[in-house]
Motif scaffolding. Sequence first.
Motif, mmCIF file in Angstrom:
data_model
loop_
_atom_site.group_PDB
_atom_site.id
_atom_site.type_symbol
_atom_site.label_atom_id
_atom_site.label_comp_id
_atom_site.label_asym_id
_atom_site.label_seq_id
_atom_site.Cartn_x
_atom_site.Cartn_y
_atom_site.Cartn_z
ATOM 1 N N PHE A 3 0.750 -1.349 0.098
ATOM 2 C CA PHE A 3 0.138 0.024 -0.033
ATOM 3 C C PHE A 3 0.855 1.282 -0.049
ATOM 4 O O PHE A 3 1.847 1.339 0.900
ATOM 5 C CB PHE A 3 -0.955 -0.015 1.280
ATOM 6 C CG PHE A 3 -1.754 -1.208 1.201
ATOM 7 C CD1 PHE A 3 -2.873 -1.389 0.361
ATOM 8 C CD2 PHE A 3 -1.448 -2.119 2.336
ATOM 9 C CE1 PHE A 3 -3.427 -2.604 0.556
ATOM 10 C CE2 PHE A 3 -2.334 -3.347 2.408
ATOM 11 C CZ PHE A 3 -3.309 -3.673 1.643
ATOM 12 N N ARG A 6 -2.894 5.291 3.047
ATOM 13 C CA ARG A 6 -4.170 4.932 3.494
ATOM 14 C C ARG A 6 -5.183 5.076 2.226
ATOM 15 O O ARG A 6 -6.429 4.300 1.964
ATOM 16 C CB ARG A 6 -4.665 5.599 4.652
ATOM 17 C CG ARG A 6 -3.939 5.325 5.867
ATOM 18 C CD ARG A 6 -4.434 5.940 7.038
ATOM 19 N NE ARG A 6 -3.679 5.719 8.289
ATOM 20 C CZ ARG A 6 -2.536 6.353 8.796
ATOM 21 N NH1 ARG A 6 -1.902 7.273 8.059
ATOM 22 N NH2 ARG A 6 -1.888 5.799 9.837
ATOM 23 N N ASP A 8 -4.753 4.769 -0.986
ATOM 24 C CA ASP A 8 -4.505 3.768 -1.786
ATOM 25 C C ASP A 8 -5.360 2.569 -1.315
ATOM 26 O O ASP A 8 -5.784 1.554 -1.868
ATOM 27 C CB ASP A 8 -2.917 3.544 -2.170
ATOM 28 C CG ASP A 8 -2.755 2.313 -2.845
ATOM 29 O OD1 ASP A 8 -3.541 2.047 -3.870
ATOM 30 O OD2 ASP A 8 -1.807 1.411 -2.444
ATOM 31 N N ALA A 9 -5.122 2.270 -0.019
ATOM 32 C CA ALA A 9 -5.577 0.944 0.714
ATOM 33 C C ALA A 9 -7.116 1.208 0.654
ATOM 34 O O ALA A 9 -7.710 -0.066 0.231
ATOM 35 C CB ALA A 9 -5.281 0.778 2.165
ATOM 36 N N ARG A 12 -8.271 0.183 -2.846
ATOM 37 C CA ARG A 12 -8.286 -1.374 -3.258
ATOM 38 C C ARG A 12 -9.284 -2.287 -2.487
ATOM 39 O O ARG A 12 -9.863 -3.066 -3.048
ATOM 40 C CB ARG A 12 -6.973 -1.736 -2.711
ATOM 41 C CG ARG A 12 -5.497 -1.250 -3.852
ATOM 42 C CD ARG A 12 -4.397 -2.005 -3.471
ATOM 43 N NE ARG A 12 -3.382 -1.334 -4.115
ATOM 44 C CZ ARG A 12 -2.099 -1.850 -3.787
ATOM 45 N NH1 ARG A 12 -1.801 -2.894 -3.460
ATOM 46 N NH2 ARG A 12 -1.309 -1.048 -4.434
ATOM 47 N N ASP A 130 -7.119 1.045 9.434
ATOM 48 C CA ASP A 130 -6.114 1.028 8.393
ATOM 49 C C ASP A 130 -5.428 -0.186 8.912
ATOM 50 O O ASP A 130 -4.420 -0.465 8.006
ATOM 51 C CB ASP A 130 -5.107 2.209 8.554
ATOM 52 C CG ASP A 130 -4.851 2.434 9.893
ATOM 53 O OD1 ASP A 130 -5.012 1.561 10.748
ATOM 54 O OD2 ASP A 130 -4.082 3.517 10.235
ATOM 55 N N PRO A 158 -7.118 -3.365 5.230
ATOM 56 C CA PRO A 158 -6.260 -3.700 4.164
ATOM 57 C C PRO A 158 -5.251 -4.759 4.669
ATOM 58 O O PRO A 158 -4.928 -5.769 3.954
ATOM 59 C CB PRO A 158 -5.303 -2.340 4.302
ATOM 60 C CG PRO A 158 -6.106 -1.285 4.784
ATOM 61 C CD PRO A 158 -6.814 -2.004 5.952
ATOM 62 N N TYR A 191 2.758 -0.067 4.777
ATOM 63 C CA TYR A 191 2.513 1.027 4.046
ATOM 64 C C TYR A 191 3.800 1.791 3.700
ATOM 65 O O TYR A 191 4.538 1.815 4.433
ATOM 66 C CB TYR A 191 1.544 1.942 4.900
ATOM 67 C CG TYR A 191 0.412 1.688 4.923
ATOM 68 C CD1 TYR A 191 -0.677 2.303 4.265
ATOM 69 C CD2 TYR A 191 -0.085 0.436 6.071
ATOM 70 C CE1 TYR A 191 -1.909 2.084 4.391
ATOM 71 C CE2 TYR A 191 -1.431 0.266 6.168
ATOM 72 C CZ TYR A 191 -2.400 0.831 5.490
ATOM 73 O OH TYR A 191 -3.775 0.760 5.392
ATOM 74 N N THR A 230 -5.806 -1.577 -10.058
ATOM 75 C CA THR A 230 -4.789 -1.734 -9.114
ATOM 76 C C THR A 230 -4.055 -2.798 -9.653
ATOM 77 O O THR A 230 -4.244 -3.616 -10.547
ATOM 78 C CB THR A 230 -5.561 -2.481 -7.772
ATOM 79 O OG1 THR A 230 -4.634 -2.811 -6.943
ATOM 80 C CG2 THR A 230 -6.466 -3.408 -8.238
ATOM 81 N N GLN A 232 -2.523 -4.939 -7.806
ATOM 82 C CA GLN A 232 -2.427 -5.887 -7.089
ATOM 83 C C GLN A 232 -3.228 -7.174 -7.392
ATOM 84 O O GLN A 232 -4.347 -7.023 -7.721
ATOM 85 C CB GLN A 232 -3.107 -5.451 -5.683
ATOM 86 C CG GLN A 232 -2.922 -6.463 -4.550
ATOM 87 C CD GLN A 232 -1.325 -6.405 -3.940
ATOM 88 O OE1 GLN A 232 -0.452 -5.689 -4.209
ATOM 89 N NE2 GLN A 232 -0.883 -7.633 -3.229
#
Length: 247
Positions: A3, A6, A8-9, A12, A130, A158, A191, A230, A232
């Motif tokens: 990540f 936060r 971005d997390a 996702r 988070d 996350p 992170y 993403t 991921q």
Amino acid sequence: MPFENRKDAGRRLAHQLSHLRAANPVVLGLPRGGVPVAFEIAQALHAPLDVIVVRKLGVPFHPELGMGAIGEGDVRIINDEVLWKTGVSPKELAEVEKRERIELDRRARLFRVDRPRLDVAGRTAIVVDDGIATGSTFHVACRVAREQGAAHVVLAVPVAPPQALERLEEVTDEQVCLETPGWFMAIGQWYRDFTQTSDAEVVELLRHADQTQPTPDSAHPSGDPPLPPTNQPQHNDRIQHHHPTNT
């Protein structure tokens, strides 16, 4: 590190929570770090955003040991077994509860300013942080959401160790977690940017969510929020959807 931050997390996580958009959910972020994550989810799901403010009731001579917890709406959860084992008197319990209720009310006013608490009765409540380390605070938050009348409690984080998620099964109906590392030291290690979230940032995100909550028809004609792609990969072992538990 999976990540960037936060934000971005949260984006996702929003991808994996899209199936809840039709459930008309309420998104509840644990202050402070959970709110930036929750904000992205709320925007993506066209859902209202609020904080879920809880306070642990610590044993007077051992504050880290919880003998209960309180939440808004006069929610009160007491662990009778801890009270019995520690010998805490009703007077001592009342003193701790009074002190923590003052702090809970102060924090709720600080974050919401003049906005009332969102009513979760009969709703799907997505409880967001988070990350989870031990899960003790998250456990309390989920129980408080249930006591406030939430019909379906969803954990959304996350990253969390598998053993913490297992302990939280009893207070959640569904769990969505992107990373479940077997080796876990701290949330921040997942992170690139884990800068502390300020009270002012929480207040601003709640205000912004209030004023700009999108609607499928006007903001996004297609009915889908503008979620960024993403990189991921999506693996089933990173996303956990649990069936309702008997709580």
